[in-house]
Design an enzyme around this catalytic site. Structure first.
Site, PDB file in Angstrom:
ATOM      1  N   ASN A  73       0.754  -1.237  -0.023  1.00 52.45           N
ATOM      2  CA  ASN A  73       0.031   0.101  -0.003  1.00 52.45           C
ATOM      3  C   ASN A  73       0.930   1.103  -0.035  1.00 52.45           C
ATOM      4  OD1 ASN A  73      -2.340   1.547   0.540  1.00 52.45           O
ATOM      5  ND2 ASN A  73      -1.183   1.977   2.431  1.00 52.45           N
ATOM      6  N   TYR A  90       4.568   9.747 -11.225  1.00 53.88           N
ATOM      7  CA  TYR A  90       3.644   8.976 -10.405  1.00 53.88           C
ATOM      8  C   TYR A  90       2.872   8.165 -11.295  1.00 53.88           C
ATOM      9  CZ  TYR A  90      -0.198   7.937  -6.995  1.00 53.88           C
ATOM     10  OH  TYR A  90      -0.924   7.421  -6.297  1.00 53.88           O
ATOM     11  N   LYS A 139       2.633   4.026 -11.348  1.00 55.87           N
ATOM     12  CA  LYS A 139       1.421   3.141 -11.178  1.00 55.87           C
ATOM     13  C   LYS A 139       0.940   2.363 -12.357  1.00 55.87           C
ATOM     14  CE  LYS A 139       0.463   4.400  -6.754  1.00 55.87           C
ATOM     15  NZ  LYS A 139       0.583   3.380  -5.818  1.00 55.87           N
TER      16      LYS A 139
END
Length: 248
Positions: free
Chosen positions: A85, A153, A157
């Site tokens: 996470n 980012y 992802k």
């Protein structure tokens, strides 16, 4: 969804989605290992759990990621679920700005490389328990950048999403499932940490449902995917975005 006797490692468990997941797993009987960097926030998260193992560690450092696994095995002897996470945007820098490559490396290390590394460390133990992995990704991995300066980012992802599929293929023959969840906007300290100046109310306008999720909503999905109720689910990227994707 009982997890009695199961051992669950949760990174980024000091706040937000990770803290909510730790609390829910603990309520369902799991032995939770909460991992994070902020001692005060970890203590607050631990207070919501039943006798957790608290590991203060920076998982972007290989030796500290190894320590997470070693301390878990030393205390509990097994690993049943790994929740990757931890993530975020340490710094927003555009492609034409100074320092872009250092920012890129920092973002990739936190959001992708550390996940790959911790997965390789935990996988032999997950094979023994026929356990599973849940990676917390983001809609940034499947939609265009939501603002300037977040290219690194988004790429990280997107890489995490494909790594999830690759790991599901590679570990599936050993009985280990690997899935991802891509939240849309969630009311956490993400904006504060990234030094964004807009509010979650501003973000809600860009979703079909005109709302922002609470951390507990994503935590519930994590528990579902980690449970026997999802025993036939692997290699999936589950959206929980209030319609963010179909709005764009």
């Amino acid at each position: 969804m009982s997890f009695t006797g199961k051992v669950v490692i949760i990174t980024g468990a000091s706040s937000g989605i990770g803290a909510s997941a730790a609390e829910l797993f603990s309520k369902e009987g799991a032995h939770v290992v909460i991992v994070g960097r902020n001692q005060d926030l970890l203590a607050a998260s631990a207070a919501q759990c039943n006798s957790p193992l608290v590991v203060r560690a920076d998982i972007t450092i290989e030796s500290e990621a190894q320590r997470v696994v070693d301390e878990t095995i030393k205390k509990f002897g097994q690993i049943d679920v790994l929740v990757n996470n931890a993530g975020g945007i340490p710094l927003t820098i555009g492609l034409l700005e100074d320092g872009v490559m250092q920012a890129f490396d920092d973002v990739m290390n936190l959001n992708l490389r550390s996940v790959v590394h911790l997965t390789t460390l935990a996988a032999p133990h997950l094979i023994k328990t026929k356990g599973n992995i849940v990676n917390v990704s983001a809609m940034a991995g499947v939609t265009p950048p939501f603002r300037p300066g977040v290219t690194s980012y988004c790429v990280a992802k997107a890489g995490l999403n494909h790594f999830t599929v690759c790991a599901a293929v590679e570990l599936g023959s050993y009985g280990v499932r690997v899935n991802a969840i891509s939240p849309g906007p969630v009311r956490t300290n993400f904006k504060q940490n990234a030094k964004f100046t807009d509010t979650y109310e501003d973000t809600a306008k860009f979703t079909i449902l005109k709302r922002v999720s609470e951390p507990e909503e994503i935590a519930n999905l994590i528990l579902f995917l980690a449970s026997s109720r999802a025993k036939g689910v692997t290699g999936v990227n589950w959206y929980s975005d209030n319609g963010f994707a179909i709005q764009h």
